[in-house]
Write a protein that holds these residues in place. Structure first.
Motif, PDB file in Angstrom:
ATOM      1  N   MET D 262       0.805  -1.218   0.000  1.00 25.24           N
ATOM      2  CA  MET D 262       0.000   0.000   0.000  1.00 25.24           C
ATOM      3  C   MET D 262       0.839   1.269   0.000  1.00 25.24           C
ATOM      4  O   MET D 262       0.322   2.354  -0.275  1.00 25.24           O
ATOM      5  CB  MET D 262      -0.925   0.021   1.226  1.00 25.24           C
ATOM      6  N   ASP D 304      -2.881  -8.579   9.819  1.00 24.33           N
ATOM      7  CA  ASP D 304      -3.070  -7.288  10.481  1.00 24.33           C
ATOM      8  C   ASP D 304      -1.803  -6.433  10.490  1.00 24.33           C
ATOM      9  O   ASP D 304      -1.643  -5.571  11.339  1.00 24.33           O
ATOM     10  CB  ASP D 304      -3.595  -7.485  11.912  1.00 24.33           C
ATOM     11  N   LEU D 306       1.158  -4.164   8.086  1.00 25.56           N
ATOM     12  CA  LEU D 306       1.695  -3.537   6.876  1.00 25.56           C
ATOM     13  C   LEU D 306       3.080  -3.011   7.219  1.00 25.56           C
ATOM     14  O   LEU D 306       3.211  -2.180   8.125  1.00 25.56           O
ATOM     15  CB  LEU D 306       0.778  -2.391   6.428  1.00 25.56           C
ATOM     16  N   ARG D 307       4.063  -3.467   6.516  1.00 23.00           N
ATOM     17  CA  ARG D 307       5.457  -3.119   6.838  1.00 23.00           C
ATOM     18  C   ARG D 307       5.731  -3.298   8.333  1.00 23.00           C
ATOM     19  O   ARG D 307       6.420  -2.486   8.959  1.00 23.00           O
ATOM     20  CB  ARG D 307       5.782  -1.673   6.407  1.00 23.00           C
ATOM     21  N   ALA D 309       3.814  -2.934  10.795  1.00 17.48           N
ATOM     22  CA  ALA D 309       2.962  -2.156  11.696  1.00 17.48           C
ATOM     23  C   ALA D 309       1.547  -2.716  11.682  1.00 17.48           C
ATOM     24  O   ALA D 309       1.042  -3.154  10.647  1.00 17.48           O
ATOM     25  CB  ALA D 309       2.961  -0.689  11.280  1.00 17.48           C
ATOM     26  N   ARG D 310       0.913  -2.666  12.832  1.00 18.08           N
ATOM     27  CA  ARG D 310      -0.464  -3.123  12.972  1.00 18.08           C
ATOM     28  C   ARG D 310      -1.421  -2.204  12.217  1.00 18.08           C
ATOM     29  O   ARG D 310      -1.320  -0.974  12.330  1.00 18.08           O
ATOM     30  CB  ARG D 310      -0.811  -3.087  14.468  1.00 18.08           C
ATOM     31  N   HIS D 311      -2.342  -2.800  11.450  1.00 20.02           N
ATOM     32  CA  HIS D 311      -3.462  -2.010  10.931  1.00 20.02           C
ATOM     33  C   HIS D 311      -4.759  -2.692  11.336  1.00 20.02           C
ATOM     34  O   HIS D 311      -4.754  -3.880  11.656  1.00 20.02           O
ATOM     35  CB  HIS D 311      -3.380  -1.840   9.409  1.00 20.02           C
ATOM     36  N   VAL D 312      -5.836  -1.929  11.341  1.00 21.23           N
ATOM     37  CA  VAL D 312      -7.102  -2.485  11.835  1.00 21.23           C
ATOM     38  C   VAL D 312      -8.164  -2.576  10.744  1.00 21.23           C
ATOM     39  O   VAL D 312      -9.342  -2.717  11.038  1.00 21.23           O
ATOM     40  CB  VAL D 312      -7.639  -1.670  13.034  1.00 21.23           C
ATOM     41  N   MET D 313      -7.731  -2.538   9.503  1.00 12.30           N
ATOM     42  CA  MET D 313      -8.723  -2.518   8.417  1.00 12.30           C
ATOM     43  C   MET D 313      -9.660  -3.730   8.463  1.00 12.30           C
ATOM     44  O   MET D 313     -10.849  -3.603   8.202  1.00 12.30           O
ATOM     45  CB  MET D 313      -8.009  -2.428   7.065  1.00 12.30           C
ATOM     46  N   ASP D 315     -10.329  -5.503  11.172  1.00  9.13           N
ATOM     47  CA  ASP D 315     -10.949  -5.657  12.500  1.00  9.13           C
ATOM     48  C   ASP D 315     -11.995  -4.605  12.797  1.00  9.13           C
ATOM     49  O   ASP D 315     -12.609  -4.638  13.864  1.00  9.13           O
ATOM     50  CB  ASP D 315      -9.868  -5.579  13.596  1.00  9.13           C
ATOM     51  N   ASP D 316     -12.192  -3.666  11.880  1.00  2.55           N
ATOM     52  CA  ASP D 316     -13.153  -2.605  12.137  1.00  2.55           C
ATOM     53  C   ASP D 316     -14.529  -3.077  11.681  1.00  2.55           C
ATOM     54  O   ASP D 316     -14.804  -3.157  10.494  1.00  2.55           O
ATOM     55  CB  ASP D 316     -12.737  -1.335  11.382  1.00  2.55           C
ATOM     56  N   HIS D 324     -11.746   1.479   4.056  1.00  3.73           N
ATOM     57  CA  HIS D 324     -10.464   1.949   4.595  1.00  3.73           C
ATOM     58  C   HIS D 324      -9.421   2.025   3.492  1.00  3.73           C
ATOM     59  O   HIS D 324      -8.683   3.008   3.358  1.00  3.73           O
ATOM     60  CB  HIS D 324      -9.948   0.957   5.663  1.00  3.73           C
TER      61      HIS D 324
END
Lengths: 366, 366, 366, 366
Positions: D262, D304, D306-307, D309-313, D315-316, D324
């Motif tokens: 992304m 969960d 990206l590079r 790091a946690r993302h919540v796309m 889990d939302d 998102h």
């Protein structure tokens, strides 16, 4: 005046792009398309700013009528009052209510039957929307609709359905002199102005009492026999009055009542009983077959309490309060009726006490 | 066995960060904190994957109990069954149900009163969740809870409240051998396994009948006296059995029933009448004062129809079907009870017929 | 004055209930818990009215500090500025920025290094919030924080982070004399008052110029070096000033800039280049290792256009404009930085030109 | 073969009910309506199951073409490939890309210019959707489209735009033999089948390699030059191939590339540079004037992270991951282009590596 008859048909419309249910009414000979005067539709969008299901459904319905009547879609919109409200949250079902009227044979039966009258105001300029000019237009249109229905006494009117104009969102950019800075504000004032106009026309509030107050400033004032919805597709105030009159023939009748709060099931049951459909505790299948239309106008209670209990409808930043409200009210009404079809609309300025609602029910007499 | 007494208190909890309402119970001397065995709470989140109001409320409640009992929060969680379910859509109110039991004086009154039994299984490993090992754990825990309540006959059990484990979302990344690839799938199977375990323990389904079927494959099988909710904060199956027994003293009683569909208000009214609270058509304020707890477990109907009418609960990509459902059911139940407090939880695998629901009501005898 | 040193650590916090990442910093000896003066956290809630992830994260963080410092959680909150902002839409990552300062050995190196100063106003009464009293409190607190950092010239201040009070939603019911009728309105005015107070303290706007204007009436006025967020957990205005000063030692530095609109990537690249991190077109992995903190304050453009193109952020009734904005800006900033960590907050009254943003970047010198 | 020329026009369409922007192209003489072969539109709905803006926009566009061509709307749909994708989250702008081709004067200029080829498969029966029959239909249609464009070498094809059928939601109720039990599942398989068919036709994957694998089982396989979107309004696979060829005249050209994740702004910048639009770091206004169309197909990363790091796309539960994603990618692409117009579509089965994306850019040569 010659005798007339009015009818209301309920038609499923599962998809806003498909009005074949409506066409089926005509194909089956159940209804003459030329007799249709108004179509109210509940569509499955969010019922808020960016709900395009209303426009899609309007086009689908207008196309069916255009084909049946041999006119174009614009002519349909000029001839038939089209009223779409989004939001079928929870168990609510998308559907149409088709209002028609026709000449009838004279009869000795003096049972009051459903009467329908319509009127349309002049086109309002954007700065007139949400101001006194609109209130006056709504007042005059309501009087004209009462006359069109030959309802001499406003007490005969059970319900006034109103479509009021708002500018399209994209039209707001350059506009000046508007009553409010955004669409939400203009909607609010437009509904308020129409509701007060109706209230004055029905005698529910003296016209003189309205001069002293700003729109929206006295939420307790108003009528309890109206449902005003805002739409961007017409610059006019369009009014349909529904009542009961011995001058009209037919087996359809209408009643209305006020709900004190979101849980006022007793008021719903009392209205149904008055219309010959006592629920014990719910309408039976046979009774439901006589239930044609249920129309509700109301809002969540202001503040964060209902009967002393905390609710979060206004605090939920993910779901608009109106969506919470419609889902809950569909359940509440369905508990009594056993049915999923409600034309349920939020934005009840001057149409209900804060937190309350106005309810109309149309039934076929047994 | 010495006589015991059980009580249930309902406490408002408007904000998940504030358990002062619970503390007020203790401060007022209405309840001994040492008697508390379970707290069920409805919190105002979305009730779905990213609902953190459950954990926040659990911490708030545990902190109050820890301070009152002079133990730490972990010890509270080991001692008291904490069960939080998110989602107070529509008119539903966030609240707590506090279950307690204590020794009682012997009495000659043989009126069956509320009985409470509890049990907890061993910790399950992540791969056991949603599989037969969990079903067996739930079965054994339910039997242990029945024994704990001295309910010899499973027919005396009106309701089995179950908390079942799921791995925390962040724990899924590296895990292997899980019953399903995502949280939603594991939740589904975890609830299903527990519900079938309860069903076998209660005799609602023969244990032997379960060997032949995959979990979830026969949605018609199951009990109608259970509510299973999934939680990430415990690796055990925790069970609370609620029933009525002459061995227990007190003025509290419980009943349960099955709802055929989302509009089955008659079943609600019949249960209330059976518990001494006939609605006509809604409970009066005096009757509502005797209504302590309402627990509902159910799901929207599969497919897109309810009583033949189209609904869009599954097609709304902006609002989850469970959120539509809870809002609608809050209205439906409130129409009969006149009240906003329902511990209403979705995910009714093997706890209700598809589209139906299971309902428990706890009342104070008049 | 003795030499001091300031540091900023970034820690992942994937779940708001779990601050073990922070504890790991202390366990590894990377940071002395007693040196911590402020923790800013981005949490995965909706960042709006009902976002409880902020409070849950605050509790998790406070519990870790309490255990490490041997004090209770309330004492932690009195000692450390805790600042949580919800909303990690799109590719944004929930994380903490931990600010610390300590005594340092004297050095001859006159390279300006990160300076941190803090101050807290008196507790404001609810009716003072969003009014001149709050503006004055913010002005005084900013001056005190500049002095605390020994930044004699306000031009040395790169950024002022402010936490401003709002009443809890449940506290609004009975309150009177408030600056606005609802939480959203009070938030707006509270942020505005603080931003103007900061602007006056920094000399970005003459204090005298503020007397003549109502809060919010002149959105063009303000500072471009502040980020004000509203919180319900403190009645005070809390201020952290970040700047660069030769009186401070260390390898950390900070810079800030204004973005003209949502697509102003050139301004982002220019700031990074100024801080020794030229993107070509994106930071390399080695450069990203020196990027510690990115803080952005901004709002979607008013109206429905960005660079002449239609956007629907304000017209989407299902997703709040701030959620659209955060997701988009995470992508825009990430295109330049290659990184997902931004403390990105909406509500930029007097902190950015309408539709623009203020940006701070903290880096380790190479 | 006679020389042909192809053009692409971008038109704003702020409201899905209003195609006057398109009509303006014809009214101004900028484009011959008879030359139009495809219109791709980005509409402001949620881009998910209940996004009716696509159908509304299609009707608006078809009505304009019908009026200009003197045919009815059904004939327009049979003649022009209409492709609407919902979702303009964040800063994305709703717009149309209008593809046209016409005969051209022979020229000696051998610069490869935009070539357009189209083809349409037979109508597929519902059980064929998402199965090998559809893969074969897509393969054959892509070959036919290549031939239609006179692109002898599949390497000349930069992009294949595909519209694949899914049954309407209301048609699923009674259907049997479908490839998946719900709309989401069928969409997934339908896109997958088409993408693999395109991959085989372009030679990106050997046709033989596809026999051994179930659809979707090998997400790494596929093409990186396709964008497949599902639609309910056609039972056929419709294909438009875009390439560059010396047999075509004109000043338009197209390029495509794959994005690794992304944040792969460098890949975007590299493609723009290759097309003569080097960003430093963002396209200037003059460069943007030459940017006609940007088409992106991609999905949020699985899991969960990206590079790292946690993302919540995922889990939302309030906002779908695709929403998102679109908002974030609009920001990421806009950082490089400075522009808001992207036809950005989720559901990249076999069109991108998991978490990656495929990008096409159409420019006017300088």
């Amino acid at each position: 005046m010659a005798m007339r008859t009015a009818s209301v048909h309920r038609v499923a419309m599962p998809d806003p792009g498909d009005a074949s249910g409506l066409d089926g009414l005509f194909a089956a000979g159940l209804l003459d398309p030329a007799a249709v005067v108004c179509i109210m539709g509940k569509t499955p969008g969010n019922g808020l700013t960016n709900d395009h299901t209303r426009e899609l459904a309007a086009r689908s319905v207008a196309a069916v009528l255009a084909a049946r009547l041999g006119i174009d879609a614009d002519a349909v919109r000029a001839r038939v009052m089209l009223l779409f409200s989004g939001g079928t949250e929870g168990l609510l079902a998308p559907h149409l209510l088709v209002f028609a009227r026709a000449a009838a044979m004279a009869t000795n039966d003096r049972t009051p039957s459903l009467a329908i009258g319509l009127a349309r105001s002049r086109a309002l300029a954007p700065p007139e929307i949400g101001r006194t000019a609109q209130l006056e237009a709504a007042l005059a249109a309501t009087r004209a609709a009462l006359a069109d229905a030959a309802l001499e006494d406003p007490a005969q009117a059970a319900w006034v359905q109103v479509k009021c104009p708002i500018p399209a969102p994209t039209a707001l950019a350059g506009a000046s002199g508007l009553a409010a800075p955004d669409v939400a504000g203009i909607k609010h004032l437009s509904r308020a102005a129409c509701a007060l106009g109706v209230a004055a026309a029905l005698g529910d509030v003296p016209r003189a009492a309205l001069d002293a107050v700003a729109l929206g400033a006295r939420p307790d004032l108003g009528t309890r026999r109206a449902c005003v919805t805002a739409a961007i597709d017409s610059p006019c105030v369009e009014v349909m009055v529904l009542g009961n009159s011995a001058s009209w023939a037919g087996d359809t009748t209408i009643g209305s009542t006020a709900l004190a709060d979101m849980l006022d099931a007793p008021a719903v049951a009392a209205l149904l009983a008055r219309l010959g459909l006592p629920a014990a505790p719910q309408l039976t299948e046979a009774q439901r077959a006589r239930l044609i239309g249920v129309i509700l106008k109301g809002d969540p209670p202001p503040g964060d309490r209902l009967r002393g209990a905390r609710h979060v409808m206004h605090d939920d930043s993910d779901i608009h309060a109106f969506r919470h409200y419609r889902a809950a009210m569909g359940g509440m009404l369905g508990a009594v009726t056993g049915d999923c079809h409600v034309y349920l609309s939020g934005g009840a300025e001057h149409q209900a006490a804060p937190g309350g609602a106005a309810l109309a029910v149309i039934v076929r007499r047994g």
